[in-house]
Write a protein that holds these residues in place. Sequence first.
Motif, short mmCIF file in Angstrom:
data_model
loop_
_atom_site.label_atom_id
_atom_site.label_comp_id
_atom_site.label_asym_id
_atom_site.label_seq_id
_atom_site.Cartn_x
_atom_site.Cartn_y
_atom_site.Cartn_z
N PHE A 71 1.76 -9.66 6.62
CA PHE A 71 0.90 -9.17 5.54
C PHE A 71 0.90 -10.06 4.30
CE2 PHE A 71 1.96 -5.16 7.85
CZ PHE A 71 0.69 -4.98 8.39
N ASP A 72 1.76 -11.07 4.24
CA ASP A 72 1.78 -11.95 3.08
C ASP A 72 0.41 -12.55 2.76
OD1 ASP A 72 4.35 -11.57 2.23
OD2 ASP A 72 5.16 -13.42 3.08
N ALA A 94 -2.64 -3.15 -8.18
CA ALA A 94 -3.96 -2.81 -7.65
C ALA A 94 -4.08 -3.25 -6.19
CB ALA A 94 -5.05 -3.48 -8.49
N THR A 95 -3.44 -4.36 -5.87
CA THR A 95 -3.45 -4.87 -4.50
C THR A 95 -2.80 -3.88 -3.55
OG1 THR A 95 -3.48 -7.17 -5.19
CG2 THR A 95 -2.61 -6.70 -3.00
N ILE A 99 -4.79 -2.50 -0.26
CA ILE A 99 -4.43 -2.71 1.15
C ILE A 99 -4.05 -1.42 1.85
CG2 ILE A 99 -3.70 -5.09 0.78
CD1 ILE A 99 -0.83 -4.14 0.85
N ARG A 100 -3.70 -0.38 1.08
CA ARG A 100 -3.42 0.91 1.70
C ARG A 100 -4.64 1.39 2.49
NH1 ARG A 100 0.13 5.10 1.12
NH2 ARG A 100 1.13 4.31 -0.75
N THR A 101 -5.82 1.05 2.02
CA THR A 101 -7.05 1.47 2.69
C THR A 101 -7.47 0.48 3.78
OG1 THR A 101 -8.49 0.33 1.11
CG2 THR A 101 -7.82 2.59 0.56
N GLN A 102 -6.86 -0.71 3.80
CA GLN A 102 -7.29 -1.74 4.75
C GLN A 102 -6.38 -1.86 5.97
OE1 GLN A 102 -7.44 -5.33 2.41
NE2 GLN A 102 -9.41 -4.82 1.49
N ILE A 103 -5.13 -1.43 5.84
CA ILE A 103 -4.16 -1.60 6.92
C ILE A 103 -3.96 -0.27 7.64
CG2 ILE A 103 -1.82 -2.34 7.52
CD1 ILE A 103 -3.56 -4.55 6.32
N THR A 182 6.85 3.07 1.37
CA THR A 182 7.13 1.75 0.81
C THR A 182 6.14 1.36 -0.27
OG1 THR A 182 8.03 1.07 2.95
CG2 THR A 182 7.52 -0.67 1.40
N LEU A 183 4.86 1.66 -0.06
CA LEU A 183 3.85 1.27 -1.05
C LEU A 183 4.02 2.03 -2.36
CD1 LEU A 183 0.60 0.78 1.04
CD2 LEU A 183 1.94 -0.96 -0.13
N VAL A 184 4.41 3.31 -2.29
CA VAL A 184 4.65 4.08 -3.51
C VAL A 184 5.83 3.50 -4.27
CG1 VAL A 184 5.40 6.32 -4.41
CG2 VAL A 184 3.61 6.21 -2.66
#
Length: 199
Positions: A71-72, A94-95, A99-103, A182-184
Amino acid sequence: MTSSPSEPTGLRERKKARTRAAIQRHALRLFHEQGYSATTVDQIAAAAEISPSTFFRYFPTKEATVLYDPFDPVLIEAALAQPPELSPAAALRATAQTIRTQIAAEDWERERERQVLVFREPELRTAVMDKFAEGIDLLAGLAARRTGRAADDFEVRNWAGAVVGVVMAAFAGAAADPGADTLVILDEALAHLEAGLPL
Protein backbone atom coordinates in the motif's frame (compact mmCIF):
# COMPACT_ATOMS: atom_id res chain seq x y z
CA MET A 1 13.92 -7.34 -21.83
CA THR A 2 11.45 -5.63 -24.17
CA SER A 3 7.70 -6.07 -24.11
CA SER A 4 6.09 -8.17 -26.78
CA PRO A 5 3.25 -6.59 -28.78
CA SER A 6 0.78 -8.94 -27.12
CA GLU A 7 2.02 -8.12 -23.62
CA PRO A 8 2.51 -4.36 -23.14
CA THR A 9 4.55 -3.14 -20.19
CA GLY A 10 1.44 -2.10 -18.22
CA LEU A 11 -0.12 -5.56 -18.51
CA ARG A 12 3.14 -7.28 -17.65
CA GLU A 13 3.57 -5.10 -14.55
CA ARG A 14 -0.01 -5.82 -13.44
CA LYS A 15 0.60 -9.56 -13.82
CA LYS A 16 3.77 -9.28 -11.76
CA ALA A 17 1.91 -7.31 -9.10
CA ARG A 18 -0.83 -9.98 -8.96
CA THR A 19 1.77 -12.74 -8.60
CA ARG A 20 3.58 -10.84 -5.85
CA ALA A 21 0.30 -10.26 -4.03
CA ALA A 22 -0.64 -13.94 -4.34
CA ILE A 23 2.71 -15.06 -2.92
CA GLN A 24 2.35 -12.69 0.00
CA ARG A 25 -1.26 -13.80 0.59
CA HIS A 26 -0.28 -17.48 0.75
CA ALA A 27 2.74 -16.68 2.93
CA LEU A 28 0.64 -14.77 5.47
CA ARG A 29 -1.94 -17.55 5.54
CA LEU A 30 0.71 -20.18 6.22
CA PHE A 31 2.40 -18.03 8.87
CA HIS A 32 -0.98 -17.67 10.59
CA GLU A 33 -1.80 -21.39 10.34
CA GLN A 34 1.51 -22.97 11.29
CA GLY A 35 3.73 -20.19 12.60
CA TYR A 36 6.35 -18.00 10.96
CA SER A 37 9.40 -20.05 11.97
CA ALA A 38 7.82 -23.35 10.93
CA THR A 39 6.94 -22.15 7.43
CA THR A 40 9.46 -22.61 4.62
CA VAL A 41 9.93 -20.92 1.27
CA ASP A 42 9.20 -24.26 -0.42
CA GLN A 43 5.84 -24.45 1.34
CA ILE A 44 4.95 -20.90 0.33
CA ALA A 45 5.95 -21.60 -3.29
CA ALA A 46 3.87 -24.79 -3.34
CA ALA A 47 0.83 -22.98 -1.94
CA ALA A 48 1.19 -20.24 -4.56
CA GLU A 49 1.71 -22.90 -7.28
CA ILE A 50 5.08 -21.54 -8.33
CA SER A 51 8.63 -22.87 -8.15
CA PRO A 52 11.04 -21.77 -5.40
CA SER A 53 13.15 -20.05 -8.06
CA THR A 54 10.09 -18.01 -9.10
CA PHE A 55 9.50 -17.13 -5.44
CA PHE A 56 13.00 -15.66 -5.27
CA ARG A 57 12.38 -13.53 -8.34
CA TYR A 58 9.71 -11.72 -6.33
CA PHE A 59 11.06 -11.88 -2.77
CA PRO A 60 14.73 -12.27 -1.79
CA THR A 61 13.88 -13.92 1.56
CA LYS A 62 10.97 -15.34 3.53
CA GLU A 63 10.89 -12.31 5.78
CA ALA A 64 10.53 -10.04 2.74
CA THR A 65 7.04 -11.48 2.14
CA VAL A 66 5.99 -9.91 5.44
CA LEU A 67 7.97 -6.68 5.21
CA TYR A 68 6.69 -5.83 1.73
CA ASP A 69 3.97 -3.19 2.05
CA PRO A 70 1.84 -3.14 -1.11
CA PHE A 71 0.00 0.00 0.00
CA ASP A 72 2.99 2.38 0.16
CA PRO A 73 2.63 3.49 -3.49
CA VAL A 74 -1.15 3.86 -3.07
CA LEU A 75 -0.69 6.00 0.05
CA ILE A 76 1.90 8.28 -1.54
CA GLU A 77 -0.14 8.74 -4.71
CA ALA A 78 -3.26 9.56 -2.68
CA ALA A 79 -1.33 11.97 -0.42
CA LEU A 80 0.11 13.83 -3.40
CA ALA A 81 -3.41 14.21 -4.81
CA GLN A 82 -4.75 15.96 -1.69
CA PRO A 83 -5.58 19.70 -1.97
CA PRO A 84 -2.38 21.82 -1.96
CA GLU A 85 -3.60 24.03 0.90
CA LEU A 86 -3.40 21.09 3.32
CA SER A 87 -0.29 20.75 5.46
CA PRO A 88 1.70 17.53 4.90
CA ALA A 89 0.27 16.04 8.11
CA ALA A 90 -3.28 17.04 7.17
CA ALA A 91 -2.73 15.53 3.71
CA LEU A 92 -1.72 12.23 5.33
CA ARG A 93 -4.84 12.26 7.51
CA ALA A 94 -7.05 12.96 4.50
CA THR A 95 -5.27 10.18 2.65
CA ALA A 96 -6.17 7.65 5.34
CA GLN A 97 -9.82 8.51 4.86
CA THR A 98 -9.54 8.43 1.06
CA ILE A 99 -7.99 4.98 0.89
CA ARG A 100 -10.54 3.58 3.34
CA THR A 101 -13.02 3.86 0.46
CA GLN A 102 -10.58 2.51 -2.15
CA ILE A 103 -9.18 -0.61 -0.49
CA ALA A 104 -11.37 -3.69 -0.04
CA ALA A 105 -12.09 -4.72 3.55
CA GLU A 106 -10.43 -8.11 3.11
CA ASP A 107 -7.26 -6.41 1.83
CA TRP A 108 -7.12 -4.22 4.91
CA GLU A 109 -7.67 -7.24 7.13
CA ARG A 110 -4.72 -8.96 5.45
CA GLU A 111 -2.67 -5.79 5.95
CA ARG A 112 -3.56 -5.81 9.64
CA GLU A 113 -2.46 -9.47 9.90
CA ARG A 114 0.84 -8.48 8.30
CA GLN A 115 1.38 -5.66 10.79
CA VAL A 116 0.54 -7.89 13.76
CA LEU A 117 3.01 -10.52 12.54
CA VAL A 118 5.76 -7.91 12.11
CA PHE A 119 5.45 -6.65 15.66
CA ARG A 120 5.04 -10.08 17.28
CA GLU A 121 7.94 -11.92 15.64
CA PRO A 122 11.30 -10.84 17.15
CA GLU A 123 13.33 -11.32 13.96
CA LEU A 124 10.76 -9.39 11.94
CA ARG A 125 10.62 -6.59 14.53
CA THR A 126 14.35 -6.10 14.08
CA ALA A 127 14.14 -6.18 10.29
CA VAL A 128 11.25 -3.71 10.14
CA MET A 129 13.43 -1.00 11.66
CA ASP A 130 15.25 -0.81 8.33
CA LYS A 131 11.90 -0.44 6.56
CA PHE A 132 10.94 2.45 8.82
CA ALA A 133 14.27 4.10 8.00
CA GLU A 134 13.30 3.82 4.32
CA GLY A 135 9.98 5.37 5.30
CA ILE A 136 11.76 8.56 6.35
CA ASP A 137 13.12 8.92 2.82
CA LEU A 138 9.70 8.18 1.33
CA LEU A 139 7.91 10.73 3.53
CA ALA A 140 10.62 13.35 3.10
CA GLY A 141 10.12 13.03 -0.65
CA LEU A 142 6.37 13.44 -0.20
CA ALA A 143 6.76 16.52 2.01
CA ALA A 144 9.28 18.01 -0.41
CA ARG A 145 6.89 17.66 -3.34
CA ARG A 146 4.00 19.18 -1.38
CA THR A 147 5.97 22.10 0.07
CA GLY A 148 8.47 22.85 -2.70
CA ARG A 149 11.38 22.30 -0.31
CA ALA A 150 14.31 19.93 -0.75
CA ALA A 151 13.92 16.33 0.41
CA ASP A 152 17.17 16.62 2.38
CA ASP A 153 16.06 19.85 4.12
CA PHE A 154 16.68 19.53 7.88
CA GLU A 155 13.10 20.38 8.87
CA VAL A 156 11.60 18.18 6.13
CA ARG A 157 13.56 15.15 7.36
CA ASN A 158 12.71 15.93 10.98
CA TRP A 159 9.04 15.99 10.06
CA ALA A 160 9.37 12.70 8.19
CA GLY A 161 11.12 11.13 11.18
CA ALA A 162 8.36 12.34 13.49
CA VAL A 163 5.71 10.78 11.23
CA VAL A 164 7.59 7.47 11.21
CA GLY A 165 7.79 7.61 15.02
CA VAL A 166 4.07 8.13 15.56
CA VAL A 167 3.23 5.53 12.89
CA MET A 168 5.47 2.98 14.61
CA ALA A 169 3.82 3.70 17.96
CA ALA A 170 0.35 3.50 16.41
CA PHE A 171 0.99 0.22 14.60
CA ALA A 172 2.62 -1.37 17.64
CA GLY A 173 -0.41 -0.42 19.72
CA ALA A 174 -2.82 -1.69 17.07
CA ALA A 175 -0.95 -5.00 16.85
CA ALA A 176 -1.52 -5.54 20.57
CA ASP A 177 -5.28 -4.95 20.29
CA PRO A 178 -7.20 -7.57 18.25
CA GLY A 179 -10.17 -5.26 17.79
CA ALA A 180 -8.21 -2.17 16.78
CA ASP A 181 -8.99 -0.26 13.59
CA THR A 182 -5.55 0.57 12.21
CA LEU A 183 -6.77 3.51 10.14
CA VAL A 184 -8.54 5.09 13.13
CA ILE A 185 -5.44 4.72 15.30
CA LEU A 186 -3.26 6.09 12.51
CA ASP A 187 -5.54 9.12 12.17
CA GLU A 188 -5.40 9.74 15.93
CA ALA A 189 -1.60 9.49 15.85
CA LEU A 190 -1.33 11.96 12.97
CA ALA A 191 -3.78 14.33 14.67
CA HIS A 192 -1.57 14.28 17.76
CA LEU A 193 1.46 15.01 15.59
CA GLU A 194 -0.37 17.83 13.81
CA ALA A 195 -1.21 19.36 17.19
CA GLY A 196 2.48 19.42 18.13
CA LEU A 197 2.52 16.19 20.22
CA PRO A 198 1.17 17.83 23.40
CA LEU A 199 1.31 15.86 26.65
